[in-house]
Design a protein around this motif. Structure first.
Motif, PDB file in Angstrom:
ATOM      1  N   ASP A  79       4.018  13.740 -30.916  1.00  0.00           N
ATOM      2  CA  ASP A  79       2.763  13.504 -31.621  1.00  0.00           C
ATOM      3  C   ASP A  79       2.018  14.815 -31.860  1.00  0.00           C
ATOM      4  OD1 ASP A  79       0.634  11.450 -32.503  1.00  0.00           O
ATOM      5  OD2 ASP A  79      -0.452  12.737 -31.117  1.00  0.00           O
ATOM      6  N   ARG A  80       1.980  15.672 -30.841  1.00  0.00           N
ATOM      7  CA  ARG A  80       1.317  16.975 -30.994  1.00  0.00           C
ATOM      8  C   ARG A  80       2.025  17.824 -32.040  1.00  0.00           C
ATOM      9  NH1 ARG A  80       1.095  16.964 -25.299  1.00  0.00           N
ATOM     10  NH2 ARG A  80       2.779  18.491 -25.235  1.00  0.00           N
ATOM     11  N   MET A  81       3.348  17.812 -31.999  1.00  0.00           N
ATOM     12  CA  MET A  81       4.111  18.619 -32.957  1.00  0.00           C
ATOM     13  C   MET A  81       3.856  18.149 -34.389  1.00  0.00           C
ATOM     14  SD  MET A  81       5.752  21.089 -31.617  1.00  0.00           S
ATOM     15  CE  MET A  81       6.347  21.682 -30.043  1.00  0.00           C
ATOM     16  N   VAL A  82       3.875  16.847 -34.594  1.00  0.00           N
ATOM     17  CA  VAL A  82       3.645  16.334 -35.946  1.00  0.00           C
ATOM     18  C   VAL A  82       2.229  16.693 -36.403  1.00  0.00           C
ATOM     19  CG1 VAL A  82       3.404  14.228 -37.312  1.00  0.00           C
ATOM     20  CG2 VAL A  82       5.344  14.499 -35.779  1.00  0.00           C
ATOM     21  N   THR A  83       1.258  16.598 -35.483  1.00  0.00           N
ATOM     22  CA  THR A  83      -0.124  16.959 -35.833  1.00  0.00           C
ATOM     23  C   THR A  83      -0.218  18.428 -36.231  1.00  0.00           C
ATOM     24  OG1 THR A  83      -1.003  15.285 -34.317  1.00  0.00           O
ATOM     25  CG2 THR A  83      -2.488  17.060 -34.980  1.00  0.00           C
TER      26      THR A  83
ATOM     27  N   PHE B 287      12.297   9.188 -34.310  1.00  0.00           N
ATOM     28  CA  PHE B 287      11.056   8.653 -33.751  1.00  0.00           C
ATOM     29  C   PHE B 287      11.173   7.139 -33.591  1.00  0.00           C
ATOM     30  CE2 PHE B 287       9.983  12.415 -36.254  1.00  0.00           C
ATOM     31  CZ  PHE B 287       9.332  13.196 -35.306  1.00  0.00           C
ATOM     32  N   ASP B 288      10.797   6.656 -32.383  1.00  0.00           N
ATOM     33  CA  ASP B 288      10.778   5.213 -32.143  1.00  0.00           C
ATOM     34  C   ASP B 288       9.471   4.592 -32.618  1.00  0.00           C
ATOM     35  OD1 ASP B 288      13.283   5.160 -31.036  1.00  0.00           O
ATOM     36  OD2 ASP B 288      12.567   5.581 -29.011  1.00  0.00           O
ATOM     37  N   ASP B 289       8.384   5.379 -32.537  1.00  0.00           N
ATOM     38  CA  ASP B 289       7.075   4.876 -32.920  1.00  0.00           C
ATOM     39  C   ASP B 289       7.003   4.754 -34.445  1.00  0.00           C
ATOM     40  OD1 ASP B 289       4.468   4.255 -33.303  1.00  0.00           O
ATOM     41  OD2 ASP B 289       3.629   5.955 -32.208  1.00  0.00           O
ATOM     42  N   PRO B 290       6.802   3.549 -34.984  1.00  0.00           N
ATOM     43  CA  PRO B 290       6.747   3.377 -36.452  1.00  0.00           C
ATOM     44  C   PRO B 290       5.649   4.226 -37.099  1.00  0.00           C
ATOM     45  CG  PRO B 290       6.936   1.251 -35.364  1.00  0.00           C
ATOM     46  CD  PRO B 290       6.685   2.260 -34.276  1.00  0.00           C
TER      47      PRO B 290
ATOM     48  N   GLN C 191       6.884   7.719 -37.247  1.00  0.00           N
ATOM     49  CA  GLN C 191       7.895   7.807 -38.298  1.00  0.00           C
ATOM     50  C   GLN C 191       7.231   7.931 -39.671  1.00  0.00           C
ATOM     51  OE1 GLN C 191      10.623   4.542 -38.221  1.00  0.00           O
ATOM     52  NE2 GLN C 191      11.946   5.454 -36.670  1.00  0.00           N
ATOM     53  N   ALA C 192       6.216   7.101 -39.910  1.00  0.00           N
ATOM     54  CA  ALA C 192       5.538   7.134 -41.206  1.00  0.00           C
ATOM     55  C   ALA C 192       4.829   8.473 -41.412  1.00  0.00           C
ATOM     56  CB  ALA C 192       4.531   5.986 -41.291  1.00  0.00           C
ATOM     57  N   ARG C 193       4.195   8.996 -40.370  1.00  0.00           N
ATOM     58  CA  ARG C 193       3.506  10.290 -40.484  1.00  0.00           C
ATOM     59  C   ARG C 193       4.493  11.412 -40.794  1.00  0.00           C
ATOM     60  NH1 ARG C 193       0.195  11.303 -35.201  1.00  0.00           N
ATOM     61  NH2 ARG C 193      -0.071  13.332 -36.248  1.00  0.00           N
TER      62      ARG C 193
END
Length: 443
Positions: A224-228, A280-283, A286-288
């Protein structure tokens, strides 16, 4: 007291007698009032004439070449001061541009590093998922085995109780009953040992499972931090690019669409969205990430488009900006005339560079422009580079932004060494400074 007052009130031009001694002779001259007035008037006239003659001489001197030299010297001094100020501003602008380019390069590098880390985290998460599933399966098998052992243990205990009752009643052979009881006891001890082992394994599996779940949670937080961070880096790079196009009235979506048709295999991270988001398991994550990859692709296409729009300066060496876009006084005729470009003055032979990627459509001599280069760019743009001393390209050549295409000169209708630079859209001249200013803090 009265005599002193009379002396003070005595007229300036009173009757006077002048006696001059020459050896033993004495000569007396009588100065009348009129003679004194004439003498003073003559002296005043002489002084006035001398002053007038001096002034006339000075005026004639300074109205001629000497005066022009003085004026030119003053103008040159003021001009040098202005040039020094402009050079300072130019150096500051270059420094600012270099800093922004460094920030953009850092953002791109950070973007690539973080993307690699996200993919690595995705791979680790997949491995953890597999290990966690295997642990859960082992845990289920251990729980099932433990249940079977518990049932077997209860059955053995019942058999042992039955045997003990039979033994107490004395039924059957005592030796047979004792043998049977010994077998059942051994089986019961073995079942207890197996049960205890299964319990220890179950406890160990539960601890391992808890550890894997904790690692999965940490991995999810890191993802999550990396995607942010990737989203912030893309926004930092994409925002200025989008503003640069907005400032000159170009539609970003239309440009991206045109570039994508021409560069169907270029753009983004070079990785399919499905391949990267599958980690990513979290949908929601994944969308982000899918949106992030699309944003990176759009940013890359915009950078390609930026190279095709004449945003860059045609002269990067030290120069003077001598004339802007619009109506001006014609330097040859002195009348008012439209000026369809910008003029840059610099030493003879200064390198002229193309302001965007394109194709040379004219390279030769043209009336008024002298040695001229025309470059056709994408999206209907065309740029002109006139009054050149030398031309280094030919018709049909593909040129890139910043490529050396000619040298500054004074050919054609020109009063001195300079570059006349034009930008046209659909054949209509537009102000080149609009594009240069729009890209000043980006490119």
């Amino acid at each position: 007291m009265h005599s002193k007052t009379l002396a003070k009130r005595q007229p300036i031009f009173a009757e006077r007698t002048l006696t001059i001694a020459c050896g033993e002779d004495l000569r007396t001259f009588h100065l009348s009032k009129g003679a004194q007035v004439l003498g003073v008037a003559g002296l005043a006239f002489g002084l006035g004439w001398a002053m007038f003659a001096s002034a006339t001489t000075l005026a004639s001197v300074f109205s001629g070449p000497q005066m022009r030299v003085v004026q030119n010297t003053a103008l040159n001094a003021a001009y040098d001061t202005h040039i020094t100020d402009l050079k300072g501003q130019l150096d500051l602008a270059r420094q600012t541009s270099a800093d922004l380019e460094g920030r953009l390069a850092l953002a791109k590098s950070r973007l690539q590093d973080q993307q690699s880390q996200v993919l690595e985290l995705g791979s680790q998460r997949a491995n953890l998922d597999a290990a966690l599933e295997a642990s859960r399966q082992s845990m289920a098998e251990a729980i099932g085995a433990h249940a079977d052992l518990a049932a077997r243990h209860q059955e053995l205990e019942r058999e042992m109780a039955a045997l003990s009752g039979a033994l107490n009643e004395g039924s059957g052979s005592r030796e047979d009953l004792q043998d049977t009881l010994s077998v059942v006891t051994d089986a019961l001890d073995s079942a207890v040992e197996i049960r205890d082992t299964a319990l220890a394994e179950r406890t160990e599996m539960e601890m391992k499972l808890a550890g894997l779940e904790l690692r999965m949670q940490v991995s999810a937080e890191r993802q999550d931090r990396m995607v942010t961070q990737l989203e912030e880096a893309v926004e930092m790079s994409f925002g200025p690019l989008e503003q640069m196009f907005d400032r000159v009235g170009l539609d970003v979506d239309s440009l991206v669409s045109q570039v994508r048709r021409s560069y169907s295999g270029v753009g983004g991270s070079g990785l399919p969205v499905a391949a990267t988001s599958a980690a990513f398991d979290d949908p929601e994550l994944q969308a982000r990430y899918a949106s992030l990859v699309e944003g990176m692709d759009k940013m890359n296409l915009l950078r390609i488009a930026a190279n095709k729009v004449p945003y860059a300066m045609p002269v990067t060496a030290s120069h003077r900006f001598t004339s802007g876009f619009g109506t001006r006084r014609d330097p040859v005729t002195g009348g008012r005339r439209a000026h369809n470009g910008l003029d840059f003055a610099a030493p003879l032979g200064t390198q002229i560079k193309t302001s965007a990627d394109g194709v040379v459509v004219f390279a030769g001599r043209q009336r008024g422009f002298g040695n001229l280069i025309k470059v056709r760019h994408a999206f209907g743009f065309e740029t002109l580079y006139a009054h050149l001393n030398k031309i280094h390209v030919k018709v049909g050549d593909r040129v890139s932004r910043g490529e050396h295409i000619g040298d500054m000169g004074t050919t054609g209708r020109s009063t001195g060494v300079h570059l006349h630079y034009e930008v046209r859209i659909g054949g209509k001249p537009v102000n080149p400074m609009t594009y240069i200013k729009a890209a000043r803090d980006v490119l």
